[in-house]
Design an enzyme around this catalytic site. Structure first.
Site, PDB file in Angstrom:
ATOM      1  N   SER A  68       0.833  -1.202   0.000  1.00  0.00           N
ATOM      2  CA  SER A  68       0.000   0.000   0.000  1.00  0.00           C
ATOM      3  C   SER A  68       0.866   1.249   0.000  1.00  0.00           C
ATOM      4  CB  SER A  68      -0.915   0.004   1.224  1.00  0.00           C
ATOM      5  OG  SER A  68      -0.132   0.036   2.397  1.00  0.00           O
ATOM      6  N   ASN A  86      -4.669   6.499  -0.628  1.00  0.00           N
ATOM      7  CA  ASN A  86      -3.938   6.922   0.568  1.00  0.00           C
ATOM      8  C   ASN A  86      -3.340   8.318   0.425  1.00  0.00           C
ATOM      9  OD1 ASN A  86      -4.594   4.737   2.082  1.00  0.00           O
ATOM     10  ND2 ASN A  86      -2.784   3.547   1.520  1.00  0.00           N
ATOM     11  N   GLU A 121      -6.198  -0.985  -6.645  1.00  0.00           N
ATOM     12  CA  GLU A 121      -5.344  -0.069  -7.407  1.00  0.00           C
ATOM     13  C   GLU A 121      -4.295  -0.912  -8.132  1.00  0.00           C
ATOM     14  OE1 GLU A 121      -5.378   4.014  -4.729  1.00  0.00           O
ATOM     15  OE2 GLU A 121      -4.062   2.412  -4.084  1.00  0.00           O
ATOM     16  N   HIS A 151      -2.935  -3.357  -5.385  1.00  0.00           N
ATOM     17  CA  HIS A 151      -3.232  -2.961  -4.003  1.00  0.00           C
ATOM     18  C   HIS A 151      -4.703  -3.160  -3.648  1.00  0.00           C
ATOM     19  CE1 HIS A 151      -3.813   0.497  -0.963  1.00  0.00           C
ATOM     20  NE2 HIS A 151      -3.579  -0.616  -0.327  1.00  0.00           N
TER      21      HIS A 151
END
Ligand code: COA
Length: 657
Positions: free
Chosen positions: A123, A195, A156, A144
């Site tokens: 991540s 994120n 992702e 991800h």
């Protein structure tokens, strides 16, 4: 390698992410080899898969035999050589330590077949860096997942510097085969998409605001959750994910840490896992903040940072607006795309907030991105200006307009398929959907190519679970009293409309279906008006359309108790036209729609009006309306076509003339 060539998938790591990914791969029909460093860990992961599959069987999502067969496809091993020797695709889900990942990838490269693709579920670490540990950097890619992988729709897919485009495409296709929504991340950037938007701007900026004494933890959380519609406040969220994770990442990146975070980390208050974080969990009330607390807090700083970060991703060629918006909704449960929200608030407000912050704090992170400045300069400031990241206004007709909450497709048979498109929220009806649906209907009314409309839900769980409850906070009573345009759209539409219910049709979702001319439901569907459980009653026709269909007593039962009923029960009550087997659902809907689409359009339109309006008129007047319509149809070419075709024993071709 092609998608069909992938037969065996190895998953390295049997922890929360690893066993979740292994389960997904097995559910998609692949042979899976799951590996962890010792027997105990790998068996723990295996047991977790077994538990989850049994839950699916208990819920009726699959039969017990299917659950058993799925589990049988998973092999649990400790030896890494054995794990990867037959694999066509390897997904690594080991702890987030670069040294460890590099060692693993060296081994994977050594033992896996030459054609095998090596993906990492990291991540936060660089795919490019990981790929350097192998002799096949072109075949190394990021994949991800979000926690828990089986439930979260987003993946992702990250392109490292060396990643081959074909490997990207294949990974995207495999993700789809797993039943997930892939979002391409075109460059190997720190934090990828979700994120990047979530950690710094949403979580950390909130901590800066509190550290500066501009608001309290409770005020920020209350605002973001109850007024802005986020699933959790930023502090509540950090308590859940662990405050130390963001802390270490920020320290490692050499960035300053807000004093509030330094303080809790020093006291080992790392969140729920240590019993306390920003809130007290053990012997405390947890994240218990009042609705009122956030009333006066202005969240513009948090928005400006999130939007600026997203703009930076676009500037850097990492992603595009529609993908970023989908990613934050699917990966972080945002109530709408962050850029759609930016359009609503206004990009000019974002820019002036950032300029003010930059001036005051002289900090790089407040520097406005080029894209943000350019958009404001060009007057593309958002919804009020008619254009921002998306186009708005009545000038944008359904054809030209980009819809966010709805998908529209008109096929060759003249069927317009409207998809309620918010699968991550069970297609709950939000303000975007309320705005977009009437536009689609207005356009379809004018479009002669459209003969029938089918409304269905995206994803595999729901038609629609009703009004989006996260938008209730902060709404004004008059806004809720003005929902008629949305719920009346199918009823006022002159052509037939079918509600194709596969899954939940609840609250506003059922009301929308009630405003359609036909309701076809799959066997697994559940219908209900649960508003009473929220202290409300239906407000989109749920009492009035229902009573006319199923009578007062059953209506009161549905509305006053609020429990869901099965599709079969709904059919018995006359609430739906028919129930069909789950696996025959799509075909049945299509053939029903095709029958309507091939009928005489004018006569069908007249039928809708005569039945709907006649039903509300006194008998004599109603019969008069019917006779008038009957008489008028004698002037149509379709009537001549219909009668001639009958006499000539051929199939009529109605043109709507
Ligand atoms: N508004 C906003 N979000 C909704 C929603 C609604 N009406 N219905 C479901 N969701 C969201 C959930 O919060 C959840 O989001 P998360 O993944 O971020 O937690 C997601 O959709 C999936 O729903 P979930 O509750 O996890 O699925 P489930 O299978 O356990 O339960 C329902 C399904 C439909 C029974 C349950 O979601 C529900 O009761 N929804 C509310 C229905 C309602 O009261 N509608 C009337 C509104 S007036």
């Amino acid at each position: 390698m092609k998608l069909e060539d992938i037969k065996t998938i190895a998953v390295i790591g049997a922890g929360t992410m690893g066993h979740g990914i292994a389960e997904l791969a097995a559910l998609a029909g692949y042979n899976v080899v799951m590996r962890d460093i010792n027997e105990e860990l790998v068996q723990k992961g295996y047991k977790a898969i077994e538990w989850s599959l049994n839950k699916f069987a208990e819920k009726g999502t699959m039969t017990p035999d299917q659950a058993k067969a799925t589990l049988k496809r998973v092999k649990a091993v400790v030896d890494i050589k054995e794990a990867v020797k037959d694999a066509d695709f390897v997904i690594e889900a080991a702890p987030e330590i670069m040294k460890l990942k590099k060692e693993l990838f060296t081994d994977l490269d050594k033992y896996a077949q030459k054609h095998a693709i090596l993906a990492s579920n990291t991540s936060s670490l660089s795919i490019t860096e990981i790929s350097k540990a192998t002799k096949r950097p072109g075949q190394v890619v990021g994949m991800h997942y979000f926690n828990p992988p089986v439930k979260m729709a987003l993946v992702e897919v990250i392109k490292g510097k060396e990643t081959d485009e074909n490997v990207m495409k294949l990974t995207v296709d495999l993700t789809k085969k797993f039943g997930k929504s892939p979002i391409r991340v075109e460059k190997d950037t720190f934090g990828f998409i979700v994120n990047r938007v979530l950690v710094g701007p949403f979580m950390f900026e909130s901590a800066w605001i509190v550290s500066r004494g501009q608001a309290t933890v409770e005020e920020v959380d209350s605002r973001m959750k109850y007024y802005e519609g986020f699933p959790m406040g930023p502090f509540e969220l950090q308590d859940l994910t662990g405050i130390d994770i963001g802390y270490h990442l920020t320290k490692e990146a050499g960035l300053p840490v807000p004093s509030l975070i330094e303080d809790v980390v020093k006291k080992n208050r790392l969140g729920r896992k240590t019993g306390a974080g920003f809130y007290q969990y053990k012997d405390g009330q947890g994240a218990n903040f009042s609705r009122d607390a956030g009333k006066n807090f202005d969240p513009i700083t948090i928005y400006a940072l999130m939007v600026n970060e997203a703009c930076q991703l676009i500037d850097d060629g990492v992603s595009v607006p529609s993908d970023i918006d989908l990613a934050v909704q699917l990966g972080a449960g945002f109530p709408e795309g962050i850029l759609a929200r930016a359009d609503r608030i206004g990009m000019d407000k974002m820019l002036s907030a950032l300029e003010g912050l930059a001036k005051e704090h002289k900090d790089e992170r407040y520097k406005p991105s080029n894209l943000l400045k350019k958009m404001v300069k060009e007057g593309k400031t958002g919804q009020a200006a008619g254009e921002g990241f998306y186009k708005y206004g009545s000038s944008a007709s359904a054809g030209a307009r980009e819809f966010k909450a709805i998908k529209l497709e008109v096929d060759k048979q003249g069927i317009a398929w409207i998809t309620l498109n918010r699968p991550h929220r069970l297609n709950a009806i939000n303000s975007e959907m309320r705005e977009e649906l009437p536009i689609v209907f207005a356009d379809a009314a004018k479009n002669d190519a459209v003969r029938v409309v089918v409304i269905k839900g995206a994803g595999d769980k729901a038609f629609s679970a009703g009004a989006d409850i996260t938008e209730f906070a902060g709404g004004k009573p008059y806004q809720f009293a003005e929902l008629g345009e949305f719920f009346n759209a199918p009823a006022q539409f002159p052509k037939p409309v079918i509600a194709a219910i596969d899954g939940f049709a609840l609250g506003g979702g059922l009301e929308l279906a009630l405003a359609c001319d036909f309701r076809i439901a799959s066997k697994r569907s559940e219908l209900g008006q649960p508003e009473i459980k929220l202290g409300l009653i239906p407000g989109g026709g749920g009492t009035q359309r229902l009573v006319r269909l199923i009578g007062p007593s059953r209506t009161k039962e549905l509305v006053m108790i609020g429990d869901r009923i099965s599709a079969e029960q709904a059919e018995q009550w006359g609430l739906i036209n028919k129930v069909v087997d789950n696996n025959k659902f799509d075909g049945e809907v299509r053939s029903f729609a095709e029958k309507l689409a091939s009928g005489p359009p004018i006569a069908i339109r007249f039928t809708k009006k005569v039945v709907d309006w006649g039903g509300q008129a006194p008998m004599e007047a109603a019969l008069f309306i019917e006779r008038e319509a009957f008489g008028l149809l004698f002037s149509t070419e379709d009537m001549i076509e219909g009668t001639t075709a009958f006499l000539m024993k051929k199939k009529p071709e109605f043109k709507g003339k």
